[in-house]
Design an enzyme around this catalytic site. Structure first.
Site, PDB file in Angstrom:
ATOM      1  N   TYR A  55       0.942  -1.177  -0.156  1.00 17.78           N
ATOM      2  CA  TYR A  55       0.030   0.075  -0.165  1.00 17.78           C
ATOM      3  C   TYR A  55       1.117   1.401   0.196  1.00 17.78           C
ATOM      4  O   TYR A  55       2.089   1.065   0.223  1.00 17.78           O
ATOM      5  CB  TYR A  55      -1.361  -0.039   1.084  1.00 17.78           C
ATOM      6  N   GLU A  56       0.036   2.280  -0.504  1.00 15.24           N
ATOM      7  CA  GLU A  56       1.098   3.551  -0.526  1.00 15.24           C
ATOM      8  C   GLU A  56       1.925   3.437  -1.522  1.00 15.24           C
ATOM      9  O   GLU A  56       2.964   4.271  -1.598  1.00 15.24           O
ATOM     10  CB  GLU A  56       1.594   4.058   0.644  1.00 15.24           C
ATOM     11  N   GLY A  57       1.794   2.917  -2.513  1.00 16.26           N
ATOM     12  CA  GLY A  57       2.773   2.408  -3.791  1.00 16.26           C
ATOM     13  C   GLY A  57       3.690   1.317  -3.539  1.00 16.26           C
ATOM     14  O   GLY A  57       4.344   1.254  -2.408  1.00 16.26           O
ATOM     15  N   GLN A  66       7.857   2.454  -5.869  1.00 15.77           N
ATOM     16  CA  GLN A  66       8.822   3.332  -5.213  1.00 15.77           C
ATOM     17  C   GLN A  66       9.981   3.346  -6.041  1.00 15.77           C
ATOM     18  O   GLN A  66      10.868   4.501  -6.153  1.00 15.77           O
ATOM     19  CB  GLN A  66       9.198   2.895  -3.842  1.00 15.77           C
TER      20      GLN A  66
END
Lengths: 589, 589
Positions: free
Chosen positions: A431-433, A438
């Site tokens: 999650y959050e990429g 990243q």
């Protein structure tokens, strides 16, 4: 399954590496000094150990449920949340204008380590609220800010982020939720998935931030706007009144973070208020992206620290094998168990240093006076963020794995609790990429797009540290040699990338994760060596806690000997380029 | 979540690397040739795909329960088991004297890959039965063999292994269960934990093998005897009759393999029959240890293959991002996703080759005519076993991790099924001896104790392969260079160990896991390079399936470029010795 905040290590990093006193003074924040930091961390440590940590395992087992009234959180969470909010923990880094305490980001990051170690499912709720507050605080009208921020900063209301839609995943260009103008507001219609803490009964209102498209908005990411959609609409006095058409349709049955509700949210002509200007929603999201990504990276440290604490207790208590005198041997005496514990300890210390250094760069960028300094610190934040998110969360998989491994068969039994950390950690690289996202960000937007300029500055700074330490030459050769070798690999990786990427469209994507991991281990090694140098200097001067400082030297050496060599494998895999990665026909898989 | 056995790869390894036809002929087993192997694997593939694989996810969700009648297995398992037994799959490698088919171990290993991929929880039951049959077949009296083996080989009864006791873990010296002579039998009393498939309703009897101490037995591992304790005692006709005092007290709530009951077994003056001589139980256990450990290693391959199959399907179907023409992009086109799929593919192929080569050494040791050859193959089995168990199961953690990672957020949702493989895989590095125990075995009993002689022979064989391939020089430089470099690291590691270990009691333990992993990657690289050489030769000769062979060359190159370089990090960590691993005081953790 208790938890104690490792205050001494956090103190050392804040004081010696981050130079928190200097940071506070430079920023003109008179109260932001180590005395305050020590007091705040002590209070946070108590709240974490006494209130949040005891709910971690029970929350995992009870999970959450969806009923007529929406999502029912795990037992004890509501009371804990209210205690947490009343103590003012939500407003730590919120601006004073909106009822916050305006403390530096690096201090709230150090505090956040405690919450995420104590109870990651719980801590996601304030984490998301703070993210929503950031977006509103930066971009919403003053009227919206006044209506929502004080209640969020006090913790009376929570906030959520509604980005992902079915079949869209990380691809925000595919957002289909629509918002139709209707007088002073909009009517928002659509479905969102993977909404963390999308519903609960802990507070009297929930402030949803929702990405949606206006009618006739441009296609793709340039046609997305951001809206506030409260669970309950506010009456004339600003109190929650009429129920808005924003409901949790279902909750996911997940591998981990069972006490954190992951909702499918349905908006059916729900009343929403636009944040800032139309079609700028994505850039508003990016405002909080660095914060959110660093916060998830920090979760990687936190859960590793929690796992390490559990593993070391077990390793001291568990007896296996017998000495010649007939006495039993605690497994911590077995060298391989020791090796695993040292891997956990050294990784946690390196992660903590990097997370705090990156968080401090956010402060330095914010408070810099000179434009040049501001640009430099901003570039450093941009560079560190994918490393903190990607490397810390990847490392946390191994650390929670090692905790189970040290427990042996007991680790596989759910009641032991080691499995929970392993399950909970698994979401962090997603999650959050994802790590892949990243890594693409790091290699593309952060390195190739400026011709490696920001990365060259970081490498130069690491070189200064290496040269300083070599000049003093009081550290173990492993630390000095290890840092220099890994630094050389970082230099090679950067130069090879700049040279090779332009002629091969698949190269950056093929090399990205190895590139990210190489720099993660290098940054960790840099900060461990730096800490070792400071520890050695303090010891020589007869300052500080000699026991702590000597242990830091050992841990830094272990890091250099066991973790830094991994950069070799990452560099080699990277230098192989894209050919063997891309050569197979799709059908062949 | 379907499964298809990768028959073409198994066929290639059996035919080209293992040289199964030659093995069968040398062993005097006329029917053991590739024609038979192909037919057997085809049937196994059907049974796996059609009968066992569909019960994998449902079994995980349903789990097992403990009631008045003992353990109730997951729905469908009993019918599947009966179909499996009736098809004769339990008796594949059992001696013909006891109703078995007497086929080579390497073929039953290739078949076992199918069961373990299709349904690891289910496959544990026959795996344990076969282990119990081995012990009985090698060491029990003829009367016991006649009473128990035919029914076990037919699958009418299952078998279990009862080793571990509360607080004893891997430490068999601490066994407390006692067996008191009572006429022609013994009365066995004690508690055993972690007993896989310790109870169920799938068959009319269960044959427990139980480690226990006779009265006045010597202390430690030299005082342990092995007993048959049937769930139901046999009547005069050899049929199950009176219920024995061997009961499942409770079942564990585990992270994974939910459909495999893990029992706490209580024996209360249960009737037992001694296997072989008193106080030799441990050595009888060791008889089957190589088999059991290789079988668990194989589970590492199997679950990785299953995860790979799931990941590649998802990567082709899942759309993320948009091309300039507006069409959506399946994520398999993203280089980093491709990299993860190639990691899985290359690892599975390397693991399969190593597992089958190691299994074939068991046959070669068994059927060798000359004492010298027998000794050589036996030593090779001893050397390979901890590598197969340790390296394959460690690698399977990463492979099941990558499957979740490729699925992104969906991977964290239990219904996707990717999480199940990750949870199931987690036990593999623990049971049948943790990775630490495998590594100690490899570095100590298998290397230091013969002054590295067996390992030197293996390294010499790898060198011959490397030299042959270099002489032909038709392979990509990455494969040739990669193998030579990794081989050189293996040589350094062995020499350093022999030199350094005598003067440092902590050295072997500190270095062991890195030593094991280095040799795991090296053996994998050796066999991938060997396969590449054979593929290249076939292509040059216009033989074989060109598409398969070209893909093998690509996969071997990817392995050399991405997996072999990991040997660098393992060597460096190993050469650091034990100082930083052991330096910290226990209290400092």
């Amino acid at each position: 399954m208790s938890y104690t905040h490792p205050y001494q290590d956090a103190d050392f990093v804040l004081r010696q590496i981050v130079k928190f006193d200097e940071l506070g003074a430079d920023a003109g924040l008179d109260e932001a000094n180590m005395d305050l930091a020590v007091a705040v961390l002590e209070e946070a440590g108590k709240m974490g150990s006494e209130v949040l940590a005891p709910l971690n395992w029970s929350g995992d087992q009870a999970g959450i449920s969806l009923g007529e009234q929406g999502v029912q959180e795990a037992p004890g969470f509501k009371e804990a949340y209210q205690q947490f909010a009343q103590a003012g923990w939500l407003s730590l880094s919120v601006a004073e204008d909106f009822g916050g305490q305006g403390l530096p980001n690096v201090l709230s990051t150090a505090v956040n380590e405690v919450w995420q170690s104590a109870n990651i499912s719980f801590a996601l709720c304030p984490m998301l609220s703070i993210g929503a507050m950031e977006s509103i605080g930066h971009h919403a009208s003053h009227a919206l800010q006044s209506a929502y921020l004080p209640k969020m900063a006090s913790g009376e209301w929570t906030g959520t982020m509604n980005l992902t839609e079915p079949d869209a995943g990380s691809d925000l260009a595919a957002v289909k939720t629509r918002a139709v103008p209707n007088g002073d507001h909009y009517l928002v219609t659509g479905q969102k998935i993977f909404i963390t803490w999308g519903d609960h009964q802990m507070t009297e209102n929930i402030v949803h931030l929702v990405l949606a498209r206006l009618p006739d908005a441009p296609a793709g990411v340039k046609g997305i706007s951001l809206f506030i959609v409260p669970k309950f609409l506010l009456d004339a006095d600003g109190n929650p009144a009429e129920r808005n058409a924003a409901h949790c349709l279902s909750v996911e049955h997940k591998l981990g973070i069972h006490a954190s509700p992951t909702c499918v949210m349905e908006f059916k002509e729900a009343v929403g208020y636009i944040i800032g200007e139309p079609n700028k929603g994505l850039s508003y999201m990016f405002t909080m992206m660095n914060h959110a990504r660093q916060a998830v990276g920090l979760q990687g440290l936190s859960i590793s620290e929690r796992a390490y604490q559990q593993a070391r207790v077990f390793a001291k208590e568990r007896l296996q094998g017998t000495r010649r005198d007939g006495s039993r041997i605690p497994i911590i005496e077995h060298p391989d168990v020791r090796r695993m514990l040292m891997l956990m300890r050294a990784s946690c210390e390196a992660m903590r240093a990097l997370a705090l250094v990156a968080a401090a760069e956010v402060d330095r960028a914010r408070y810099a006076q000179a434009a040049e300094a501001q640009a430099m610190h901003t570039a450093r934040v941009e560079l560190f963020t994918p490393i903190v998110k990607g490397w810390l969360t990847e490392l946390s998989q191994e650390m929670t794995y090692l905790n189970i491994q040290i427990h042996g068969g007991m680790g596989f039994i759910e009641e032991t609790g080691a499995a929970q950390h392993y399950r909970d950690a698994r979401i962090l690289t997603i999650y959050e990429g994802t790590t892949g996202i990243q890594a693409l960000d790091f290699i593309g937007r952060k390195t190739l797009s400026d011709q490696g300029a920001a990365l060259a500055l970081l490498l130069a700074e690491i070189r200064i540290t290496a040269e300083d330490l070599r000049a003093t030459n009081t550290l173990h050769a492993s630390i000095l040699d290890g840092l220099e070798s890994a630094l050389a690999r970082g230099v090679v990786a950067r130069e090879w990338l700049l040279q090779s990427a332009p002629s091969d469209a698949n190269l950056a994507g093929s090399a990205s994760v190895n590139f990210l991991m190489l720099f993660g281990y290098l940054c960790g090694g840099w900060l461990m060596a730096k800490q070792a140098g400071l520890a050695q200097a303090q010891l020589a001067a007869g300052e500080g806690d000699a026991y702590f400082l000597k242990n830091k030297l050992i841990t830094a050496r272990f890091y250099a000997e066991h973790l830094l060599p991994r950069t070799q494998g990452h560099l080699a895999a990277m230098l192989a380029g894209s050919e063997s990665t891309m050569a197979l026909a799709e059908d062949a898989f």
